[in-house]
Design a protein around this motif. Sequence first.
Motif, mmCIF file in Angstrom:
data_model
loop_
_atom_site.group_PDB
_atom_site.id
_atom_site.type_symbol
_atom_site.label_atom_id
_atom_site.label_comp_id
_atom_site.label_asym_id
_atom_site.label_seq_id
_atom_site.Cartn_x
_atom_site.Cartn_y
_atom_site.Cartn_z
ATOM 1 N N ILE A 63 -35.646 63.128 -18.019
ATOM 2 C CA ILE A 63 -34.741 62.569 -19.021
ATOM 3 C C ILE A 63 -33.493 62.009 -18.359
ATOM 4 N N ARG A 64 -33.003 62.709 -17.367
ATOM 5 C CA ARG A 64 -31.766 62.316 -16.672
ATOM 6 C C ARG A 64 -32.137 61.735 -15.303
ATOM 7 N N ILE A 65 -32.064 60.415 -15.200
ATOM 8 C CA ILE A 65 -32.500 59.695 -14.005
ATOM 9 C C ILE A 65 -31.323 58.909 -13.447
ATOM 10 N N ALA A 66 -31.007 59.135 -12.188
ATOM 11 C CA ALA A 66 -29.958 58.379 -11.506
ATOM 12 C C ALA A 66 -30.576 57.198 -10.770
ATOM 13 N N ALA A 67 -29.746 56.201 -10.456
ATOM 14 C CA ALA A 67 -30.227 55.024 -9.738
ATOM 15 C C ALA A 67 -29.173 54.550 -8.758
ATOM 16 N N PRO A 121 -21.352 69.365 -10.656
ATOM 17 C CA PRO A 121 -21.634 70.601 -11.397
ATOM 18 C C PRO A 121 -23.013 70.592 -12.051
ATOM 19 N N SER A 122 -23.419 69.446 -12.558
ATOM 20 C CA SER A 122 -24.795 69.286 -13.036
ATOM 21 C C SER A 122 -25.312 67.972 -12.474
ATOM 22 N N ARG A 123 -26.587 67.921 -12.193
ATOM 23 C CA ARG A 123 -27.103 66.741 -11.512
ATOM 24 C C ARG A 123 -28.366 66.241 -12.200
ATOM 25 N N PRO A 124 -28.729 64.986 -11.935
ATOM 26 C CA PRO A 124 -29.969 64.449 -12.499
ATOM 27 C C PRO A 124 -31.179 65.133 -11.892
ATOM 28 N N SER A 125 -32.298 65.021 -12.571
ATOM 29 C CA SER A 125 -33.538 65.617 -12.050
ATOM 30 C C SER A 125 -34.335 64.620 -11.221
ATOM 31 N N ALA A 126 -33.904 63.346 -11.207
ATOM 32 C CA ALA A 126 -34.628 62.320 -10.451
ATOM 33 C C ALA A 126 -33.666 61.221 -10.023
ATOM 34 N N VAL A 127 -33.989 60.549 -8.931
ATOM 35 C CA VAL A 127 -33.181 59.429 -8.456
ATOM 36 C C VAL A 127 -34.107 58.313 -7.981
#
Length: 222
Positions: A63-67, A121-127
């Motif tokens: 759900i939480r994806i960084a790029a 403190p909280s991070r994405p689950s994918a990049v």
Amino acid sequence: MVDGIIAVPTEHDRDALQTAVSRGVPLVLVDRLLDGLASDAVVLDNELAARQAVEHLAAAGHIRIAALVGDQKSWTMRKRRSGFLAAMSHAGLAAHPNEVIAGPLTVAAGRAEVNRLLVAPSRPSAVVCFNYELTVGALIAINEHGIAVPEELSVVGFDSVELAQVTRPRLSMITQPTAQIAAQAAALIYARLSVDPSPRMHTVVTLASEFVSGGSVGPPGE
């Protein structure tokens, strides 16, 4: 003093290439377009590349994806960023502004940007890394932090065929059809240099990327 030019341009090349075109020198751009410069070109479908990455990660439950979207002065990287945002929206996912990271297309930048994500403190689950150098930098940061891939973080790289062969697990990535790009560029310049001098509309050939699945994408960790 040349019959034609095939160029992989940067913004700094615009004036020189415009001068060549104004003198009637045939020009084929590869990988990116330059605003205001009319020429033949061969480019990647960058929106498709971004969509392939997002769809693969979303299908795995992310759900939480960084790029890492690179230098936004580059036409190519702007397209990848807009494609990522559109794909996230289409999938019903929110793109966190501070996790869609622009910056230099360098290994150092990729390392620094992923370091910042990993100590938050909280991070994405994918990049997703939309460039080879950014991919290398991201993997360095992940290794330095001892992050398990994909158990703690899923990763998608770009143009990392050789790198994927030495990473464990094997890297999932987006690849460009390099041979097709070269062949199309050669065909376009050859057509411009043919004996037929009649003017023709400029041709922009857009080629599809391919998503190569590896072991670096899994379900989101805890």
